[in-house]
Design an enzyme around this catalytic site. Structure first.
Site, PDB file in Angstrom:
ATOM      1  N   HIS A 223      -4.057   2.564  -4.340  1.00  0.00           N
ATOM      2  CA  HIS A 223      -4.764   1.414  -4.907  1.00  0.00           C
ATOM      3  C   HIS A 223      -3.963   0.672  -5.977  1.00  0.00           C
ATOM      4  CE1 HIS A 223      -7.716  -1.483  -5.769  1.00  0.00           C
ATOM      5  NE2 HIS A 223      -7.466  -1.251  -7.035  1.00  0.00           N
ATOM      6  N   TYR A 227      -2.099  -3.556  -7.051  1.00  0.00           N
ATOM      7  CA  TYR A 227      -1.967  -4.310  -8.303  1.00  0.00           C
ATOM      8  C   TYR A 227      -0.509  -4.472  -8.700  1.00  0.00           C
ATOM      9  CZ  TYR A 227      -6.874  -4.478  -8.484  1.00  0.00           C
ATOM     10  OH  TYR A 227      -8.166  -4.748  -8.142  1.00  0.00           O
ATOM     11  N   ARG A 439      -9.412  -1.026  13.517  1.00  0.00           N
ATOM     12  CA  ARG A 439      -8.047  -1.420  13.203  1.00  0.00           C
ATOM     13  C   ARG A 439      -7.108  -0.416  13.847  1.00  0.00           C
ATOM     14  NH1 ARG A 439      -6.957   0.469   6.945  1.00  0.00           N
ATOM     15  NH2 ARG A 439      -4.925  -0.403   7.398  1.00  0.00           N
TER      16      ARG A 439
HETATM   17  C1  HEM Z   1       3.843 -13.154  11.083  1.00  0.00           C
HETATM   18  C2  HEM Z   1       3.049 -12.672  10.144  1.00  0.00           C
HETATM   19  C3  HEM Z   1       2.134 -11.502  10.353  1.00  0.00           C
HETATM   20  C4  HEM Z   1       1.440 -11.143  11.474  1.00  0.00           C
HETATM   21  C5  HEM Z   1       1.376 -11.878  12.791  1.00  0.00           C
HETATM   22  C6  HEM Z   1       0.738  -9.925  11.174  1.00  0.00           C
HETATM   23  C7  HEM Z   1      -0.088  -9.238  12.055  1.00  0.00           C
HETATM   24  C8  HEM Z   1      -0.618  -7.985  11.843  1.00  0.00           C
HETATM   25  C9  HEM Z   1      -1.436  -7.245  12.760  1.00  0.00           C
HETATM   26  C10 HEM Z   1      -1.879  -7.756  14.132  1.00  0.00           C
HETATM   27  C11 HEM Z   1      -1.737  -6.035  12.192  1.00  0.00           C
HETATM   28  C12 HEM Z   1      -2.499  -4.832  12.644  1.00  0.00           C
HETATM   29  C13 HEM Z   1      -3.388  -4.712  13.689  1.00  0.00           C
HETATM   30  C14 HEM Z   1      -3.870  -3.307  13.921  1.00  0.00           C
HETATM   31  O1  HEM Z   1      -4.489  -2.704  13.038  1.00  0.00           O
HETATM   32  O2  HEM Z   1      -3.657  -2.797  15.042  1.00  0.00           O
HETATM   33  C15 HEM Z   1      -1.093  -6.011  10.916  1.00  0.00           C
HETATM   34  C16 HEM Z   1      -1.145  -4.940  10.036  1.00  0.00           C
HETATM   35  C17 HEM Z   1      -0.569  -4.936   8.783  1.00  0.00           C
HETATM   36  N1  HEM Z   1       0.093  -5.993   8.183  1.00  0.00           N
HETATM   37 FE1  HEM Z   1       0.564  -7.758   9.032  1.00  0.00          FE
HETATM   38  N2  HEM Z   1       1.022  -9.556   9.894  1.00  0.00           N
HETATM   39  C18 HEM Z   1       1.862 -10.499   9.360  1.00  0.00           C
HETATM   40  C19 HEM Z   1       2.373 -10.527   8.074  1.00  0.00           C
HETATM   41  C20 HEM Z   1       2.201  -9.524   7.147  1.00  0.00           C
HETATM   42  C21 HEM Z   1       2.694  -9.552   5.795  1.00  0.00           C
HETATM   43  C22 HEM Z   1       3.491 -10.704   5.172  1.00  0.00           C
HETATM   44  C23 HEM Z   1       2.337  -8.373   5.223  1.00  0.00           C
HETATM   45  C24 HEM Z   1       2.565  -7.834   3.846  1.00  0.00           C
HETATM   46  C25 HEM Z   1       3.203  -8.425   2.887  1.00  0.00           C
HETATM   47  C26 HEM Z   1       1.618  -7.610   6.200  1.00  0.00           C
HETATM   48  C27 HEM Z   1       1.124  -6.339   5.996  1.00  0.00           C
HETATM   49  C28 HEM Z   1       0.493  -5.575   6.931  1.00  0.00           C
HETATM   50  C29 HEM Z   1       0.071  -4.220   6.727  1.00  0.00           C
HETATM   51  C30 HEM Z   1       0.300  -3.382   5.460  1.00  0.00           C
HETATM   52  C31 HEM Z   1      -0.582  -3.812   7.890  1.00  0.00           C
HETATM   53  C32 HEM Z   1      -1.250  -2.474   8.129  1.00  0.00           C
HETATM   54  C33 HEM Z   1      -0.519  -1.583   8.986  1.00  0.00           C
HETATM   55  C34 HEM Z   1      -1.367  -0.371   9.285  1.00  0.00           C
HETATM   56  O3  HEM Z   1      -2.598  -0.492   9.423  1.00  0.00           O
HETATM   57  O4  HEM Z   1      -0.772   0.706   9.379  1.00  0.00           O
HETATM   58  N3  HEM Z   1       1.542  -8.334   7.357  1.00  0.00           N
HETATM   59  N4  HEM Z   1      -0.427  -7.210  10.732  1.00  0.00           N
HETATM   60 CU   LIG Z   2      -8.168  -0.094  -3.534  1.00  0.00          CU
END
Ligand code: HEM
Ligand SMILES: [Cu+2]
Length: 549
Positions: A223, A227, A439
């Site tokens: 968490h 921040y 998710r």
């Molecule tokens: C082109 C830009 C982006 C796209 C298309 C995108 C798309 C996605 C998608 C579709 C998921 C997860 C779906 C699932 O749970 O199966 C995801 C998870 C995530 N995204 Fe992005 N995202 C983008 C940019 C970013 C950025 C800039 C960050 C952070 C600075 C970020 C951080 C995360 C994190 C931490 C997860 C979680 C992974 C997990 O659940 O293990 N994403 N994103």
């Molecule tokens: Cu939190």
């Protein structure tokens, strides 16, 4: 003296840029993974060569959630320290490089293990999923490296305090130190988890792991981590934006108080991520939920302070009426507009956060893709757009170039793509989550179950949003390469705001770290001691490792 420190020393600039290059490299690769994920989940794409969805999801989460953010923040903080309290000493700069090197080695270990499908454990690396030990070792090096870097910043601040007894330190350096302290205190949790639980377990030295303890240590860190991402954005909002618009900081004391409150209330709240977890007494969850709601206070104080700055500025320029000052703001300046969009995104993002933290409502959204929608608004929009806004003056300042009109126009177009893409993707994630879609799940229709078929249109919408977003990633990489290597040579200002003339004097108690760190430790002990002892004394049987990929 002031003139000698208004430009960041060349050697410090190089250090700072080293971190920033890695941040944007992570964005480029991680962004591509994001696009692929949306395409897979829409059912329109199958990954080639047997690459599995969870492998790229892990790479995406680690590279963006942990890589982009940490590297950018440390690079920015080094520049901010050097600019406001003076050039780093040789020793501090060397520590900065040692930290960088450790982090790079760690990142390479972790990334290699993910890309070879030996650490498909998602960025939360929850036990009992078990990764290759090099993945955990990589994380350890990453954390230790960041400690060395933060230590160098804190040492530079201490040097200034010693040279200027009785004076409040420059606001930006105070903020950097608060954020670094928070980082050090919170990473102790995850370092403990990795060193004492996951590493020995992945090496086969012990057979089982106490899952509940490992998750609790993770969220003790997880968490405040958010921040740690947010506070640098606040630094830009409080200190940099007033200067960019030509106004003044509304109140130095208020800004410091906000940072102290974040330090105190960000750590003892990790249970709000474990509301559905068995083995933690509901009363302790309740205590941490209450503490969670305390951070709403500094958040609202920030909103108040920002609008006070804008209004004060507009009125000075002769704005009339309740909202006349809005017209006076420099909307065509990407250094203002882009972080401003980030601030606006924080309104729905913060509202969603309150929903997540509320025990009963958490039951509805827990582990649905609503949560993913939430943090793409908070970190991937509010924080990331502010980081882009910072880059537009910081990178040219550090590389001795200028942010041209053409790049400014491209930056505005970039932000529009990001905003539209994220609005489409995040809104559909929120709605799909309310319909129960999980998710972290590759494409499936659950044997054409009616409910799961309802989710598909939202996933197609996410792919559309994701594609627009990916265009945003291509554009930002073009802009960053331009600012680092191709823009015309020149002097770009590192804007640091000054406090309004009639603001109150800053009370020194705000910089009395003995008091704040004592309260922080007390709060952590109150929130964690009893439930933690319970988890160890009444531990369920430990779990062996699982590799589900
Ligand atoms: C082109 C830009 C982006 C796209 C298309 C995108 C798309 C996605 C998608 C579709 C998921 C997860 C779906 C699932 O749970 O199966 C995801 C998870 C995530 N995204 Fe992005 N995202 C983008 C940019 C970013 C950025 C800039 C960050 C952070 C600075 C970020 C951080 C995360 C994190 C931490 C997860 C979680 C992974 C997990 O659940 O293990 N994403 N994103
Ligand atoms: Cu939190």
């Amino acid at each position: 003296m002031i003139t000698t420190i208004s430009k960041v020393d060349k050697r410090d600039a190089r250090l700072s840029m080293a971190y920033i290059y890695v941040a944007f490299a992570a964005l480029a690769i991680g962004g591509l993974m994001g696009l692929l994920q949306t395409l897979v989940r829409s059912g329109r794409l199958e990954l080639p060569g047997g690459i599995n969805y969870y492998e790229i999801l892990t790479a995406h989460g680690v590279l963006l959630g942990l890589g982009l953010t940490t590297y950018f923040i440390l690079g920015f903080q080094f520049a901010a320290i050097s600019r406001t309290v003076g050039t780093l000493s040789t020793k501090a700069r060397l520590s900065g490089w040692v930290g960088f090197l450790l982090m790079i080695i760690g990142t390479l270990f972790a990334t290699t293990m993910i890309l070879t499908n030996k650490a498909t454990v998602l960025y939360t690396f929850y036990a009992p999923l078990q990764a290759h030990f090099l993945f955990y070792l990589g994380l350890t090096l990453l954390i230790v490296g960041s400690w060395v870097a933060c230590g160098a910043m804190i040492a530079t601040y201490i040097r200034w305090r010693k040279q200027n007894p009785g004076k409040p330190s420059p606001l930006l350096s105070f903020m950097v130190v608060t954020n670094s302290l928070m980082w050090i205190v919170c990473t102790l949790g995850v370092a403990g988890e990795v060193l004492f639980q996951l590493l020995p377990w992945s090496l086969g030295w012990v057979d089982t792991v106490n899952v509940l303890v490992s998750r609790t240590l993770f969220w003790y860190f997880g968490h405040p981590l958010v921040y740690f991402w947010l506070l640098p954005a606040y630094m830009a909002w409080y200190v940099i934006i007033p200067k960019i618009i030509g106004g003044r900081i509304f109140s130095d004391s208020l800004a410091r108080l906000v940072f102290i409150l974040f330090l105190l209330f960000s750590i003892p709240v990790g249970f709000h991520h474990q509301l559905t977890e068995p083995g933690i007494n509901a009363n302790w969850k309740f205590v941490q939920v209450i503490l969670t709601f305390m951070v709403i206070i500094p958040s609202l104080m920030t909103a108040f302070s920002m609008f006070a700055t804008f209004e004060m500025f507009g009125r000075l320029k002769g704005a009339k009426g309740l909202f006349g000052w809005l017209k006076k703001l420099p909307w065509k300046d990407a250094r203002f507009l882009v972080p401003f969009i980030g601030m606006v995104a924080f309104v729905p993002a913060g509202a969603g956060g309150i929903i997540n933290a509320s025990n009963q409502m958490n039951q509805v959204v827990h582990n649905t893709i609503w949560v993913t929608g939430h943090f793409h608004l908070t970190v991937a929009t509010t924080v990331v757009l502010t980081f882009f806004g910072i880059s537009y003056w910081l990178i040219p300042h550090l590389t001795g170039r200028v942010f041209t009109k053409a790049m400014n126009r491209l930056a505005i177009f970039q932000a529009i793509c990001w905003t539209i893409g994220m609005a489409i993707m995040s809104t559909s994630m929120h709605l799909e989550g309310l319909l129960g879609a999980p998710r972290r799940t590759a494409y499936t229709t659950y044997g054409d179950a009616a409910q799961a078929l309802d989710w598909i249109p939202y996933q197609v919408a996410q792919a559309v949003g994701g594609s627009v977003l990916f265009l945003g990633i291509v554009l930002i990489i073009v802009i960053i390469l331009n600012l680092a290597f191709f823009a015309p040579k020149g002097n770009q200002e590192f804007p640091v705001g000054e406090v309004a003339e009639n603001a109150e004097k800053t009370p020194m108690v705000l910089e009395n770290w003995k008091i704040w760190l004592t309260i922080l430790v007390a709060l952590i002990l109150i929130a964690y001691t009893v439930p933690f002892a319970d988890m160890i004394q009444n531990a369920p049987p430990g779990s062996k490792g699982f590799k589900l990929w």
